[in-house]
Scaffold this active site. Structure first.
Site, PDB file in Angstrom:
ATOM      1  N   PHE A   1       0.854  -1.180   0.000  1.00 15.95           N
ATOM      2  CA  PHE A   1       0.000   0.000   0.000  1.00 15.95           C
ATOM      3  C   PHE A   1       0.892   1.233   0.000  1.00 15.95           C
ATOM      4  CE2 PHE A   1      -4.557   1.031   1.266  1.00 15.95           C
ATOM      5  CZ  PHE A   1      -5.128   0.024   0.523  1.00 15.95           C
TER       6      PHE A   1
ATOM      7  N   GLN B   1      -7.724  14.596   4.345  1.00 22.28           N
ATOM      8  CA  GLN B   1      -7.168  13.722   3.310  1.00 22.28           C
ATOM      9  C   GLN B   1      -8.085  13.626   2.101  1.00 22.28           C
ATOM     10  OE1 GLN B   1      -6.481   9.223   3.875  1.00 22.28           O
ATOM     11  NE2 GLN B   1      -4.461  10.096   3.530  1.00 22.28           N
TER      12      GLN B   1
ATOM     13  N   HIS C   1      -8.477  11.494  -0.980  1.00 22.12           N
ATOM     14  CA  HIS C   1      -7.993  10.228  -1.528  1.00 22.12           C
ATOM     15  C   HIS C   1      -7.815  10.430  -3.026  1.00 22.12           C
ATOM     16  CE1 HIS C   1      -7.708   6.015  -2.576  1.00 22.12           C
ATOM     17  NE2 HIS C   1      -7.755   5.672  -1.314  1.00 22.12           N
TER      18      HIS C   1
ATOM     19  N   LEU D   1     -15.307   5.674  -3.461  1.00 25.38           N
ATOM     20  CA  LEU D   1     -13.909   5.279  -3.375  1.00 25.38           C
ATOM     21  C   LEU D   1     -13.509   4.141  -4.313  1.00 25.38           C
ATOM     22  CD1 LEU D   1     -11.465   6.156  -1.619  1.00 25.38           C
ATOM     23  CD2 LEU D   1     -11.731   3.962  -0.485  1.00 25.38           C
TER      24      LEU D   1
ATOM     25  N   GLU E   1      -7.142   1.878  -2.764  1.00 25.56           N
ATOM     26  CA  GLU E   1      -5.714   1.927  -3.066  1.00 25.56           C
ATOM     27  C   GLU E   1      -5.191   0.524  -3.348  1.00 25.56           C
ATOM     28  OE1 GLU E   1      -3.770   4.627  -0.449  1.00 25.56           O
ATOM     29  OE2 GLU E   1      -1.879   3.587  -0.583  1.00 25.56           O
TER      30      GLU E   1
ATOM     31  N   ARG F   1      -0.708   9.347  -0.272  1.00 26.75           N
ATOM     32  CA  ARG F   1      -1.963   9.844  -0.853  1.00 26.75           C
ATOM     33  C   ARG F   1      -1.941  11.333  -1.161  1.00 26.75           C
ATOM     34  NH1 ARG F   1      -6.389   6.428   2.709  1.00 26.75           N
ATOM     35  NH2 ARG F   1      -5.961   4.485   1.610  1.00 26.75           N
TER      36      ARG F   1
ATOM     37  N   HIS G   1     -11.843  12.249   1.885  1.00 25.93           N
ATOM     38  CA  HIS G   1     -11.899  10.884   2.380  1.00 25.93           C
ATOM     39  C   HIS G   1     -11.773  10.742   3.893  1.00 25.93           C
ATOM     40  CE1 HIS G   1     -11.452   6.585   2.131  1.00 25.93           C
ATOM     41  NE2 HIS G   1     -10.229   6.591   2.595  1.00 25.93           N
TER      42      HIS G   1
ATOM     43  N   ARG H   1      -2.439  10.582   6.496  1.00 25.84           N
ATOM     44  CA  ARG H   1      -2.565   9.200   6.964  1.00 25.84           C
ATOM     45  C   ARG H   1      -2.167   8.231   5.856  1.00 25.84           C
ATOM     46  NH1 ARG H   1      -6.523   5.074   6.552  1.00 25.84           N
ATOM     47  NH2 ARG H   1      -7.976   6.420   5.418  1.00 25.84           N
TER      48      ARG H   1
HETATM   49  C1  LIG Z   1     -14.829   3.795   1.239  1.00 32.47           C
HETATM   50  C2  LIG Z   1     -13.800   3.797   2.324  1.00 32.47           C
HETATM   51  C3  LIG Z   1     -12.772   2.868   2.302  1.00 32.47           C
HETATM   52  C4  LIG Z   1     -11.814   2.840   3.307  1.00 32.47           C
HETATM   53  N1  LIG Z   1     -10.822   1.896   3.261  1.00 32.47           N
HETATM   54  C5  LIG Z   1      -9.927   1.833   4.280  1.00 32.47           C
HETATM   55  C6  LIG Z   1      -8.930   0.810   4.309  1.00 32.47           C
HETATM   56  O1  LIG Z   1      -8.861  -0.051   3.424  1.00 32.47           O
HETATM   57  N2  LIG Z   1      -8.075   0.772   5.339  1.00 32.47           N
HETATM   58  C7  LIG Z   1      -8.135   1.684   6.354  1.00 32.47           C
HETATM   59  O2  LIG Z   1      -7.332   1.572   7.262  1.00 32.47           O
HETATM   60  N3  LIG Z   1      -9.061   2.655   6.351  1.00 32.47           N
HETATM   61  C8  LIG Z   1      -9.961   2.758   5.346  1.00 32.47           C
HETATM   62  N4  LIG Z   1     -10.907   3.751   5.356  1.00 32.47           N
HETATM   63  C9  LIG Z   1     -11.008   4.640   6.509  1.00 32.47           C
HETATM   64  C10 LIG Z   1     -11.698   3.928   7.640  1.00 32.47           C
HETATM   65  O3  LIG Z   1     -12.669   3.046   7.140  1.00 32.47           O
HETATM   66  C11 LIG Z   1     -12.400   4.889   8.579  1.00 32.47           C
HETATM   67  O4  LIG Z   1     -11.538   5.908   8.919  1.00 32.47           O
HETATM   68  C12 LIG Z   1     -12.790   4.149   9.827  1.00 32.47           C
HETATM   69  O5  LIG Z   1     -13.609   3.054   9.503  1.00 32.47           O
HETATM   70  C13 LIG Z   1     -13.491   5.023  10.837  1.00 32.47           C
HETATM   71  O6  LIG Z   1     -13.882   4.199  11.912  1.00 32.47           O
HETATM   72  P1  LIG Z   1     -14.487   4.779  13.247  1.00 32.47           P
HETATM   73  O7  LIG Z   1     -14.705   3.636  14.150  1.00 32.47           O
HETATM   74  O8  LIG Z   1     -13.658   5.912  13.708  1.00 32.47           O
HETATM   75  O9  LIG Z   1     -15.856   5.393  12.769  1.00 32.47           O
HETATM   76  P2  LIG Z   1     -17.057   4.761  11.910  1.00 32.47           P
HETATM   77  O10 LIG Z   1     -16.839   3.387  11.509  1.00 32.47           O
HETATM   78  O11 LIG Z   1     -17.391   5.747  10.875  1.00 32.47           O
HETATM   79  O12 LIG Z   1     -18.213   4.783  12.943  1.00 32.47           O
HETATM   80  C14 LIG Z   1     -18.767   5.980  13.423  1.00 32.47           C
HETATM   81  C15 LIG Z   1     -19.914   5.614  14.292  1.00 32.47           C
HETATM   82  O13 LIG Z   1     -20.332   6.738  15.045  1.00 32.47           O
HETATM   83  C16 LIG Z   1     -21.718   6.857  14.987  1.00 32.47           C
HETATM   84  N5  LIG Z   1     -22.063   8.248  15.217  1.00 32.47           N
HETATM   85  C17 LIG Z   1     -21.575   9.347  14.590  1.00 32.47           C
HETATM   86  N6  LIG Z   1     -22.137  10.453  15.111  1.00 32.47           N
HETATM   87  C18 LIG Z   1     -22.975  10.040  16.087  1.00 32.47           C
HETATM   88  C19 LIG Z   1     -23.857  10.716  16.988  1.00 32.47           C
HETATM   89  N7  LIG Z   1     -23.989  12.038  16.982  1.00 32.47           N
HETATM   90  N8  LIG Z   1     -24.595   9.967  17.834  1.00 32.47           N
HETATM   91  C20 LIG Z   1     -24.495   8.614  17.850  1.00 32.47           C
HETATM   92  N9  LIG Z   1     -23.671   7.940  17.030  1.00 32.47           N
HETATM   93  C21 LIG Z   1     -22.929   8.649  16.157  1.00 32.47           C
HETATM   94  C22 LIG Z   1     -22.075   6.337  13.629  1.00 32.47           C
HETATM   95  O14 LIG Z   1     -23.422   5.972  13.578  1.00 32.47           O
HETATM   96  C23 LIG Z   1     -21.134   5.148  13.530  1.00 32.47           C
HETATM   97  O15 LIG Z   1     -21.685   4.050  14.199  1.00 32.47           O
HETATM   98  C24 LIG Z   1     -11.876   3.786   4.352  1.00 32.47           C
HETATM   99  C25 LIG Z   1     -12.904   4.724   4.370  1.00 32.47           C
HETATM  100  C26 LIG Z   1     -13.863   4.746   3.370  1.00 32.47           C
HETATM  101  C27 LIG Z   1     -14.934   5.771   3.414  1.00 32.47           C
END
Ligand SMILES: Cc1cc2nc3c(=O)[nH]c(=O)nc-3n(C[C@H](O)[C@H](O)[C@H](O)COP(=O)(O)OP(=O)(O)OC[C@H]3O[C@@H](n4cnc5c(N)ncnc54)[C@H](O)[C@@H]3O)c2cc1C
Ligand code: SF4
Ligand code: SF4
Ligand code: FES
Lengths: 606, 245
Positions: free
Chosen positions: A121, A234, A236, A250, A253, A314, A379, A414
């Site tokens: 990656f 970021q 992407h 998306l 990568e 990125r 992203h 990142r």
């Molecule tokens: C398409 C895509 C592909 C990606 N691919 C990769 C990858 O291959 N490798 C990698 O390392 N990263 C990747 N990323 C980045 C990574 O997926 C995210 O940064 C990561 O999943 C975020 O996780 P999190 O647990 O912080 O939040 P999330 O998984 O986004 O969860 C947020 C949670 O908070 C809740 N929430 C938000 N606001 C509130 C509120 N006010 N009240 C109650 N609940 C709330 C939401 O409902 C959700 O449950 C990718 C991102 C995207 C968009």
């Protein structure tokens, strides 16, 4: 007086993505009572969409890999602005966290000798990303969800938190509403973990879902925590550009990790021209060397060849694509070509099944036969709530943060794959930190009715007004401002004008109105989300204006160079008397033994 | 610009539901979910719908489009004829909340009943890709619940009291067939999951957006294990002895 229901727990986790789930599992394993709330249904958080993989120096494929190299890659990718302690814990602990996922039932792709397979990656020196085809996030969230189900965690789905409640200086819980019927709820809790993810919905072109309205950033800000590195957004490099409905979606990568090549409309592999001097030696010198590397990947063999320039970080690839398109070297729909069609089509379908489907179903493009058209898409938020590395505690007693909503781990940029690992390393630490804090709180915390009433009134307001701005219209204006004024390339006057427009939008928000009832009314929900989006946007714009250099994802046309002096501070945003305050706070100094790692003789690439 | 005519179900459990017709401009490559978003953004901000990824990865946007259970984010507008009325309704098997949103909590309750993955204490965690291809197929499930929506045992016979539904047979198969799992969920599947109610109509397989071979690879394989469990205990024992190794 507002009507509301009350629930009481030791620890409240806001957000059920990778970070929130891992935090809830850990806190509950420590023996405290835990509630988990999320805006969508369980299992639909952003984490489910992660594609390419999770970074951990298991050294299953490239034996030379170790946590030290992962640490150095992370810091170099973050242009030395990272919180060194977070980067260290992350690199040291992610292998164990990945193995733990496997023990909990995650089924990663295998090497020929039956171990977890790892792929290349951007910015990672060795093949480091553990993956399941291109649906790694799904595997991770399901594994955590199924683990959590059997741990006695109470889950409140489709529930949005709109305010953190305090007893004096301490966190005492949170206020929110259920999306289904709009009823209000108060969670009394001794500790709250924010795991709410990012803020991409403020941009017109983004890979992020409706949930990403920066709620956690705004909740923390309003409760007195500080946000750091908000200027680092970021983009992407590879989002879909066509058709219009999927613009921004998306393209992992992983495509480039598997050998995908970037070309402009003249067929040129332009990335060879965009490698920064500082990292040029890590990349193939010409197409021939790059091809040898890809051939070795296909065979699973070792090679002396260095990786293709497409696997640069990125920030760099996104800028390169933007500039190529601007110079008229783009594709018909304003992107560049990403081509993996020269590989065996069965292999492409096996390694990138959801990309194959996505392009076939949504764009009528067969990626095993034709190139894709791609361009930058908003992203990920590097910036976020400032936390203590070891416990994930913010400066507000009882408030913790982990995952994308926290700041510091990724510095100015990142690396791909470093988010999923961040979630489980710091999700676990936040859960432990919150449980320990909560266990040490003896007194019952008091929440004043005033706070609760104010939170309820704020939600009622748009329902009682008539003829004001539509929340959807306001969202479109906000997105336009952020796209135009605070995009990939930034400039003093443009940023300042953007901030002035944000001030206007803030005023307009006061008049926003919505018709209908509180029953599952997305327009009503958006009225409240907009406030968070505007707080985040303002923090991004003000921080971007204050950093007068280019570093990582922050590119200033008027200050194109990186200024070593500005590596010495992080920009911190906090609230003072209702206004946004900006400070430059000294970046914690890396200890000498870690600094030495950067001096080590570079090894050859495999 | 071409316009599409959408007839969208609007209603709550208390108000009688009705279809409201909207005219939406069509862009190239547009999907049904884009049209719904257009309605929300420009015509009716109250319209309720679930979505997250817009890329067929999260399983939130399930609905019945012209009667076909579909993911709205994957259903292209250009497959409909010019001037054709496109009907969009919520999935029918689950109770209505509002408009296109239904109460799918049944599924989360069922999920809790499935005993977790339980590896052997001395497992080495070395296994081959070919040993997990099948399990990975099951784990592709995005929980769109479209299979639950079409299965006649749930949809027409309303046996939610005695039948877990195809999604949870897939989920159970995913743990049962993990090369390192030592559990036995077969009696539970038969006695509480209602595996026996499935008469292999394959309707579930036909709608699965992840193209999981629900019936052939999960349900029939589990049914075979049920037969062994009850009628050929030796075969069942041998299979368990060699699992987890
Ligand atoms: C398409 C895509 C592909 C990606 N691919 C990769 C990858 O291959 N490798 C990698 O390392 N990263 C990747 N990323 C980045 C990574 O997926 C995210 O940064 C990561 O999943 C975020 O996780 P999190 O647990 O912080 O939040 P999330 O998984 O986004 O969860 C947020 C949670 O908070 C809740 N929430 C938000 N606001 C509130 C509120 N006010 N009240 C109650 N609940 C709330 C939401 O409902 C959700 O449950 C990718 C991102 C995207 C968009
Ligand atoms: S094959 Fe079985 S589970 Fe699937 S729809 Fe038919 S009866 Fe239901
Ligand atoms: S098995 Fe297929 S149809 Fe059923 S819930 Fe999973 S993805 Fe949807
Ligand atoms: S929005 Fe995620 S599957 Fe349709």
């Amino acid at each position: 007086m507002a009507n509301y229901e009350i629930h009481e727990y030791d620890v409240l986790v806001v957000g059920a993505g990778g970070a929130g789930l891992r935090a809830a599992i850990e806190a509950s394993a420590q023996g405290v009572s835990v509630a988990l709330v999320c805006k969508s249904l369980l299992g639909k958080a952003h984490t489910v969409m992660a594609e390419g993989g999770i970074a951990a120096a298991l050294s299953n494929v490239d034996q030379q890999d170790n946590w030290e190299t992962h640490f150095c890659d992370t810091i170099s990718g973050g242009k030395h602005l990272n919180n060194w302690r977070m980067a260290q814990l992350h690199a040291q602990e992610s292998p164990e966290r990945v193995r733990e996922l496997e023990r909990w039932g995650a089924v990663f792709d295998r090497t020929s000798d039956g171990q977890i397979l790892q792929r290349a990656f951007g910015g990672h020196k060795w093949k480091r990303l553990c993956h399941v085809g291109d649906r790694t996030g799904l595997e991770m969230i399901r594994t955590l969800q199924d683990r959590g189900v059997h741990q006695g965690i109470s889950v409140y789905m489709e529930c949005t938190i709109t305010r953190l409640l305090k007893d004096g200086e301490k966190i005492a819980g949170a206020f929110g509403y259920f999306r289904q019927d709009g009823r209000y709820v108060v969670f009394k809790a001794k500790a709250v973990v924010l795991a709410t993810g990012g803020a991409g919905r403020s941009y017109p072109v983004t890979s992020n879902s409706w949930e990403y309205t920066g709620d956690g950033h705004a909740l923390a800000y309003e409760a007195g925590a500080d946000l750091i590195d908000m200027e680092f957004v970021q983009f992407h490099p590879t989002g879909m550009v066509w058709p219009p409905g999927v613009r921004g979606l998306l393209v992992t990568e992983g495509v480039r990790g598997e050998g995908g090549l970037l070309r402009n409309n003249a067929g040129e592999r332009f990335m060879f021209r965009y490698l920064p001097e500082s990292t040029r030696k890590d990349y193939a010198e010409n197409e021939e060397e790059s091809k040898r590397w890809v051939d070795a990947v296909l065979k699973g063999a070792k090679t002396e060849a260095r990786r293709p320039p497409e696997l640069s970080t990125r920030d760099n690839v996104a800028r390169a694509i933007y500039l190529e398109v601007k110079e008229g070297k783009g594709t018909p729909h304003g992107g560049v070509f990403l081509d993996i069609s020269y590989l065996n089509s069965e292999r492409v379908k096996k390694k990138l099944p959801s990309m194959y489907q996505q392009f076939k179903d949504l764009a009528d493009v067969d990626i095993t036969k034709q190139p894709m058209e791609v361009g930058p898409t908003m992203h990920y938020m590097m910036g976020g709530v400032r936390v203590d590395a070891d416990t994930a505690a913010t400066r507000v007693p009882g408030l913790f943060a982990a995952g994308e909503v926290s700041g510091g781990m990724h510095g100015a940029n990142r690396l791909g794959g470093n988010s999923l690992s961040d979630l489980i390393v710091f999700g676990r630490r936040a859960g432990a930190g919150a449980a320990e804090y909560a266990a040490g709180q003896e007194d019952r915390l008091q929440v004043s009715e005033d706070q609760i009433n104010a939170a309820a009134e704020e939600l009622e307001a748009p329902l009682t007004k008539k003829g004001g701005s539509s929340p959807y219209e306001l969202q479109r204006s906000l997105q336009e401002i952020m796209g135009e004024h605070v995009g990939i390339f930034r400039e003093d006057a443009v940023l300042a004008a953007g901030i002035a427009k944000l001030e206007e939008i803030k005023e307009e928000l006061k008049t926003v109105s919505i018709s209908g009832s509180k029953l599952y009314n997305p327009g009503w929900h958006l009225c409240r989300d907009l406030k968070n989006m505007i707080i985040c946007s303002e923090a991004i714009a003000r921080s971007a204006l204050a950093r007068t250099e280019s570093r990582g994802a922050h590119s200033r046309l008027d200050y194109p160079d990186t200024d070593p002096e500005q590596a010495k501070f992080n920009i911190a945003i906090s609230r003072l008397d209702g206004v946004m305050k900006l400070e430059k706070t000294p970046r914690p100094e890396m200890p000498a033994d870690l600094k030495k790692l950067f001096e080590k003789k570079e090894q050859t690439n495999a | 610009m071409r316009e599409a005519i959408l007839k969208v179900f609007r209603g709550t459990p208390v108000e009688a539901g009705k279809f409201i017709t909207y005219k939406v401009p069509v862009e190239e490559g547009m999907v049904v979910l884009d049209a719904i978003h257009y309605i929300q953004g420009y015509l009716d901000p109250e319209l309720s719908v679930r979505w997250n990824c817009k890329a067929a990865k999260c399983g939130s946007c399930s609905a019945e489009v012209n009667g076909d259970p579909s993911l709205m984010c994957k259903t292209r507008m250009d497959q409909f004829a010019e001037g054709e009325e496109i009907t969009i309704e919520p999935i029918k098997t689950f109770p209505l909340i509002k408009d296109l949103v239904t109460d799918v909590s049944f599924n989360y309750e069922v999920n809790k009943q499935i005993p977790p993955f339980c590896p052997a204490d001395d497992a080495t965690w070395i296994f081959k890709q070919e040993d997990i291809d099948r399990v990975q197929e099951f784990r592709k499930c995005i929980e769109c619940f479209l299979c639950q929506d079409v299965c006649h045992v749930l949809r027409d016979h309303e046996r939610k009291d005695a039948f877990w539904g195809p999604r949870f047979f897939v989920r159970s198969a995913g743990v049962e067939m993990h090369p390192l799992d030592c559990g036995n969920r077969i009696p539970l599947l038969e006695e509480q999951g209602g595996l026996g109610f499935c008469n292999i109509t394959k309707c579930c397989t036909e709608v699965c957006p992840e193209e999981i071979h629900i019936t052939d690879n999960a349900i029939i394989a589990l049914k075979e294990r049920v037969v062994d469990e009850y009628h050929d205990p030796l075969a069942a024992l041998l299979r368990r002895v060699f699992k987890g190794k």
